[in-house]
Design a protein around this motif. Structure first.
Motif, PDB file in Angstrom:
ATOM      1  N   LEU A 697      18.749  61.825 -10.216  1.00 40.75           N
ATOM      2  CA  LEU A 697      20.054  61.318 -10.657  1.00 40.75           C
ATOM      3  C   LEU A 697      20.369  59.947 -10.066  1.00 40.75           C
ATOM      4  CD1 LEU A 697      22.778  64.142 -10.677  1.00 40.75           C
ATOM      5  CD2 LEU A 697      22.481  62.343 -12.380  1.00 40.75           C
ATOM      6  N   PHE A 698      19.720  59.624  -8.937  1.00 40.45           N
ATOM      7  CA  PHE A 698      20.078  58.405  -8.217  1.00 40.45           C
ATOM      8  C   PHE A 698      20.040  57.151  -9.088  1.00 40.45           C
ATOM      9  CE2 PHE A 698      18.659  54.652  -5.856  1.00 40.45           C
ATOM     10  CZ  PHE A 698      19.757  54.455  -5.016  1.00 40.45           C
ATOM     11  N   PRO A 699      18.967  56.887  -9.861  1.00 43.66           N
ATOM     12  CA  PRO A 699      18.955  55.639 -10.647  1.00 43.66           C
ATOM     13  C   PRO A 699      20.120  55.544 -11.628  1.00 43.66           C
ATOM     14  CG  PRO A 699      16.754  56.576 -10.534  1.00 43.66           C
ATOM     15  CD  PRO A 699      17.676  57.606  -9.983  1.00 43.66           C
ATOM     16  N   TYR A 700      20.443  56.663 -12.290  1.00 38.47           N
ATOM     17  CA  TYR A 700      21.559  56.630 -13.246  1.00 38.47           C
ATOM     18  C   TYR A 700      22.880  56.338 -12.540  1.00 38.47           C
ATOM     19  CZ  TYR A 700      25.425  58.321 -16.020  1.00 38.47           C
ATOM     20  OH  TYR A 700      26.635  58.421 -16.662  1.00 38.47           O
ATOM     21  N   ASP A 709      30.445  59.427  -6.743  1.00 41.44           N
ATOM     22  CA  ASP A 709      29.534  60.536  -7.055  1.00 41.44           C
ATOM     23  C   ASP A 709      28.247  60.417  -6.256  1.00 41.44           C
ATOM     24  OD1 ASP A 709      31.237  61.719  -8.940  1.00 41.44           O
ATOM     25  OD2 ASP A 709      30.478  60.454 -10.550  1.00 41.44           O
ATOM     26  N   LEU A 710      27.743  59.203  -6.162  1.00 40.02           N
ATOM     27  CA  LEU A 710      26.497  58.973  -5.437  1.00 40.02           C
ATOM     28  C   LEU A 710      26.653  59.329  -3.962  1.00 40.02           C
ATOM     29  CD1 LEU A 710      23.616  57.971  -5.669  1.00 40.02           C
ATOM     30  CD2 LEU A 710      24.444  55.643  -5.298  1.00 40.02           C
ATOM     31  N   SER A 739      22.541  52.938   0.058  1.00 37.72           N
ATOM     32  CA  SER A 739      22.785  52.156  -1.154  1.00 37.72           C
ATOM     33  C   SER A 739      24.222  52.333  -1.632  1.00 37.72           C
ATOM     34  CB  SER A 739      21.803  52.584  -2.245  1.00 37.72           C
ATOM     35  OG  SER A 739      22.034  51.883  -3.430  1.00 37.72           O
ATOM     36  N   ALA A 740      24.734  53.574  -1.541  1.00 35.56           N
ATOM     37  CA  ALA A 740      26.119  53.808  -1.950  1.00 35.56           C
ATOM     38  C   ALA A 740      27.087  53.044  -1.056  1.00 35.56           C
ATOM     39  CB  ALA A 740      26.427  55.309  -1.908  1.00 35.56           C
ATOM     40  N   HIS A 741      26.826  53.049   0.269  1.00 41.02           N
ATOM     41  CA  HIS A 741      27.692  52.300   1.183  1.00 41.02           C
ATOM     42  C   HIS A 741      27.607  50.803   0.913  1.00 41.02           C
ATOM     43  CE1 HIS A 741      29.344  55.409   3.639  1.00 41.02           C
ATOM     44  NE2 HIS A 741      28.175  55.868   4.052  1.00 41.02           N
ATOM     45  N   TYR A 742      26.396  50.311   0.650  1.00 39.72           N
ATOM     46  CA  TYR A 742      26.249  48.883   0.363  1.00 39.72           C
ATOM     47  C   TYR A 742      27.037  48.498  -0.888  1.00 39.72           C
ATOM     48  CZ  TYR A 742      24.232  44.537  -1.298  1.00 39.72           C
ATOM     49  OH  TYR A 742      24.079  43.267  -1.776  1.00 39.72           O
ATOM     50  N   SER A 743      26.984  49.331  -1.913  1.00 44.40           N
ATOM     51  CA  SER A 743      27.716  49.036  -3.144  1.00 44.40           C
ATOM     52  C   SER A 743      29.213  48.940  -2.891  1.00 44.40           C
ATOM     53  CB  SER A 743      27.444  50.124  -4.189  1.00 44.40           C
ATOM     54  OG  SER A 743      26.080  50.144  -4.549  1.00 44.40           O
TER      55      SER A 743
END
Length: 997
Positions: A697-700, A709-710, A739-743
């Protein structure tokens, strides 16, 4: 390509083969663009048409998806037909592709011929125009109902009709026009041209008395309602009839009605008149809500009309159809002085077969006082006798629980004074009812009020929460609410809180929704048995699908999923789901997606748990879960092509064509995928398969920018991996959470997580994973301006580089080199980013190409080359136009584009780009992206001389960015006069980050 809008919206390819644009929103989008073909339709206009005046926060993101879906349906891969313009969308429509254009041209020719009194040409041109008319324009697209173009086309149709009628009158061919004109004047009671033509037709076909009566009625209405006399043309027509103009045709005398005598026979007891029928059961006590539906149905049944008015109330079992019908019928007593008939047709009564039309006719005729000996056994004769008996009366018929249109149609009267109110679980769409109301469960406030009234209790303020919870557990279904109210009324010691506790146990909730003759389960069982006992294979397939709804127990259902579960074709699965929606056991929330009511879901779980069905259902669920895992793996492979991803094979039914198709599939199935991956699935996949699902699910989620959600799922993955001792999965999930924190702009937190991931990968001797984590770590250090550490980390990363790498992995590494080089040598960084772009193209990764182009644009800005930067950013954004793309890269590219435009001295377009990014970020719930754009917009506004607006934007940016690691925070606090952060955020220790999941 052919587009037909004069009726339901239809499309066909160049060979004339029809195809369907699927989905309510894509169809509405196509309709909005066809209203103004070959012109740019502003984005705000499109958004308002699709979502109303108050669009959801996700409207802009959803619009991108709908545009992509529509392009696919129109075979417009290159975007040459449906074009994205600077301020909206434009649909190219060539000559002869749109039926509306041909229609308007023919109407113009007819009007021109009429004006020069060329009646043969006028009749032919008007007839040719009307031949294109299939009904109300865009009839199946509610979003454009009432649009000025729709109104204009309806007026054009009336002009064509008037031209044709006038031509036929002038040519001496009035036969057969009276019926059509009669319907039209009822629809348009003040359109004098139609009344004039009808009066002339009646007068010239031997119906002089009717013609004169028509004129008198029209004159009375005009004088009483508008205060005007009929116009000169109408008065001339009236005078022609009065003079007794020569009739060209004579109608034969009407045949005697063979049933009149039977209907007028004296009653069985001489000297007595049949009693006025008053058969209605008592309306329900404590009725609440439904005011809008009541007003709509009353208006339809009480208004003046040429024939019998008919209204249908449909909906799921227990939704209150009969109660609403009886409540309305009770209010209509004064409007129907000749009586009110009631008949239960037993369309879904447990243990009772539906009434046959002949039996229903006999019951109705008997209720009207017709001697039993005079009631014919033949259905057609009985139907005619009923129409005759009711013809001169004002009688209301309430036909409850109808099974089908074929059961009901023979029971309908024809007289203008009568009305019929029908209830059914099915919509009875082909009956031709004037009004159709589909009932939904009550709104929460009305549900609580019904509980209070029916229970005979007065709630205190402290009861508000448990009462609301009780209404929720009843699904706001009137039948369930009344059962609970009856329990509360009959047992004074039973508190609302205790009843809530019982209903909260899903395994026996339906047990508590049965009391004496009321039962939710029994009502649903009748609907299910009607399907299983039907001779129609589609009904039996629907019954099987309902049991699988309970076995799968997912948030929503679509045909591809159900086809896999049932082992049938998608067409067969779609028919089964459609059938369940028709009988109100499922709700179609949007095109092709079906959701059961909570109590239907409970019932479906019971069906799935029957001993004779368990084994088959278990196999079906396993097939469905395997399909989701395999299909999601293909989705991840399409978004991140490279080693380790599921290979695409020729003819693979699970394959997805490209990244755009993968994202569209993810959008469709996101609710179910998130449910399965989250703890809400009650661990049905097991830890290993859940970790696999979250990883796929991660790429989507990452590309769609669904950071919340991530973050939630990756925390869940970390917890699962640690509890199962799966260090590799833990390291992978730590990197994904980073990656979620970076976003979200939390770079330092992301750095701590990557430190953990690097350490774990080292313990596992997984050099490939450690290389990826170190590369990302170097990029984060570059974001924080820690150049020496970034270069050292990058060196460690490159030392782990294997001899051969796939182009996509090589593109990522080269991109990291470019990121780190930006700190001291932007020109060198640019060369790295351009090489990364070429490698991404070689590997077929649109996402990596977009990231590389965005980075190249940033390097051009650093080098003082805004024109080249703008080209790079525009090229990066072109990937998103097809429906594919990476939200972080898109966000940075759009922000960079605004900065490049500002540097080029183009503040107007820069401001538009910035404001559009703010709206998009807000729609996606991306406060970090919104803050970055607000900061840039502040600079633009200051350059435009609006210091006050700039300060407002900077304050908004500070609110959005405080608590992140945004590099402009210090500048923002200086500009706004803020000396401390708006809120403090504690960064957890590296060892505790994942363990708090």
């Amino acid at each position: 390509m052919k587009f037909a809008v004069l009726g339901a919206l239809t499309t066909a390819d160049d060979d004339g083969v029809a195809f369907v644009v699927r989905g309510a929103k894509p169809r509405a989008l196509l309709a909005v663009l066809l209203l103004e073909p070959n012109r740019t339709v502003p984005t705000d206009t499109v958004t308002a048409a699709l979502w109303g005046e108050d669009p959801p926060p996700t409207a802009t993101a959803s619009l991108h998806n709908h545009v992509a879906r529509l392009r696919r349906d129109l075979r417009d891969a290159g975007g040459t037909r449906l074009r994205t313009m600077p301020h909206g969308l434009e649909l190219r429509v060539d000559d002869d592709e749109l039926d509306r254009d041909a229609f308007e041209g023919r109407v113009r020719r007819a009007v021109a011929a009429r004006n020069r009194e060329d009646w043969e040409t006028a009749e032919r041109a008007a007839g040719a125009a009307l031949a294109l008319w299939r009904g109300t324009p865009f009839a199946d697209v509610p979003a454009v109902a009432g649009h000025p173009v729709v109104t204009f086309l309806q007026e054009q149709r009336l002009q064509a009709l008037e031209c044709r009628f006038e031509a036929l009158l002038r040519l001496g061919r009035p036969d057969g026009l009276a019926a059509d004109l009669g319907l039209l004047v009822e629809e348009h009671p003040f359109r004098e041209a139609l009344h004039r033509q009808l009066i002339l037709v009646l007068g010239r076909t031997g119906r002089r008395a009717e013609a004169l009566a028509r004129f008198r009625s029209l004159r009375r209405n005009l004088v009483e309602e508008l205060g005007v006399e009929p116009g000169p043309a109408l008065q001339d027509a009236h005078r022609e009839v009065l003079r007794g103009a020569t009739r060209r045709h004579h109608e034969p005398p009407a045949p005697a009605d063979p049933f009149t005598a039977a209907a007028s026979e004296p009653p069985a007891v001489p000297g007595r008149t049949p009693p006025r029928p008053e058969q209605l059961p008592a309306p329900p006590d404590g009725f609440v809500g439904r005011a809008e539906h009541i007003a709509e149905i009353r208006t339809a049944l009480e208004s003046d009309r040429a024939g019998t008015a008919c209204a249908v109330i449909s909906g799921m079992p227990g939704v209150g159809k009969t109660g609403l019908a009886l409540h309305i019928a009770d209010q209509l007593r004064p409007a129907f002085p000749d009586g009110r008939l009631y008949l239960n047709l037993h369309g879904a009564t447990p243990g009772i077969a539906p009434l046959t039309p002949a039996d229903a006719l006999a019951a109705l005729l008997h209720g009207l006082g017709v001697d039993t000996r005079r009631i014919p056994g033949d259905e057609a004769a009985g139907s005619a006798l009923l129409r005759s008996a009711l013809a001169a009366t004002r009688t209301l018929l309430v036909l409850d629980d109808a099974a089908s249109v074929s059961q009901v149609r023979p029971l309908l009267p024809a007289g203008a004074g009568c009305a019929v109110l029908l209830t059914s679980r099915q919509p009875l769409a082909t009956l031709g009812a004037a009004t159709h109301v589909r009932l939904e469960p009550l709104p929460p406030q009305d549900g609580a009020l019904l509980l209070e009234r029916a229970a005979g209790r007065t709630w205190a303020a402290a009861d508000a929460r448990p009462v609301a919870r009780l209404a929720d557990l009843c699904g706001h279904l009137p039948l369930a609410l009344r059962i609970c109210a009856a329990r509360l009324r009959s047992r004074t010691a039973l508190s609302v809180e205790k009843l809530v506790e019982r209903l909260a146990r899903l395994e026996d909730r339906l047990d508590h929704l049965e009391l004496e003759d009321l039962s939710v389960r029994r009502s649903l069982t009748a609907a299910h048995e009607a399907l299983t006992g039907s001779g129609d294979p589609r009904d039996r397939d629907a019954a099987t699908a309902l049991a699988l709804v309970g076995a799968l127990d997912l948030p929503e259902y679509g045909a591809p999923l159900m086809a896999v579960a049932t082992g049938s074709s998608e067409r067969g699965a779609e028919q089964a789901l459609d059938r369940l929606a028709e009988v109100a056991l499922l709700q179609e929330t949007h095109w092709g997606r079906y959701v059961p009511h909570d109590l239907v879901r409970d019932f479906a779980r019971e069906l799935a748990d029957r001993p004779d069905a368990r084994a088959g259902n278990t196999d079906a669920v396993e097939r469905a879960l395997r399909w989701y895992r395999q299909r999601l793996a293909r989705c991840a492979a399409a978004l991140r092509p490279g080693p380790g991803r599921a290979p695409e094979q020729s003819g693979d039914a699970l394959a997805l064509a490209d990244a755009s198709a993968a994202l569209a599939w993810g959008d469709t199935e996101a609710a179910n995928l998130l449910f399965l991956a989250d703890t809400g699935a009650h661990g049905r996949l097991g830890p290993g398969r859940t970790l696999e699902l979250i990883n796929s699910l991660f790429p989507y989620l990452h590309d769609r920018g669904r950071a919340r959600d991530l973050e939630r799922l990756t925390r869940h993955a970390i917890a699962l991996a640690r509890s199962g001792g799966d260090a590799a999965a833990e390291a992978r999930a730590l990197g994904q959470l980073a990656s979620a924190h970076y976003s979200a702009g939390r770079v330092r937190q992301a750095l701590l997580l990557l430190d953990e991931a690097v350490e774990l990968s080292g313990h596992l001797c997984d050099d490939a994973a450690r290389m990826r984590h170190l590369g990302n770590r170097a990029a984060l250090l570059r974001e924080l301006g820690r150049g020496a550490e970034a270069r050292a980390t990058l060196a460690r990363c490159l030392a782990l580089r294997p001899d051969t790498l796939a182009p996509g992995e090589e593109a990522t590494l080269v991109g990291h080199q470019g990121n780190v080089a930006e700190l001291g040598d932007p020109r060198s960084a640019l060369s790295f980013h351009l090489r990364s772009r070429d490698l991404a193209r070689q590997g077929g990764s649109a996402v990596l190409e977009q990231v590389a182009l965005c980075n190249a644009g940033r390097a051009h800005l650093a080098l003082g080359e805004p024109a080249r930067a703008l080209r790079s950013f525009d090229e990066a954004l072109s990937a998103t136009a097809s429906g594919a793309g990476h939200w972080n890269a898109e966000r940075e590219a759009r922000l960079g584009r605004s900065q490049a435009l500002r540097a080029l001295g183009r503040p107007g377009p820069a401001r538009e780009a910035c404001e559009a990014l703010i709206r998009e970020a807000a729609a996606r719930g991306d406060s970090y992206g919104r803050g970055l754009a607000e900061y840039e917009l502040g600079h633009l506004l200051r350059e435009l001389g609006d210091e006050g607006a700039a300060l407002t934007r900077w304050r908004g940016a500070l609110t959005a960015l405080d608590g992140t690691d945004a590099p402009m925070l210090a500048d923002l606090r200086t500009r706004t006069g803020a000396t401390t952060p708006y809120y403090a955020q504690v960064i957890p220790e590296a060892g505790s980050e994942g363990r708090t999941c």
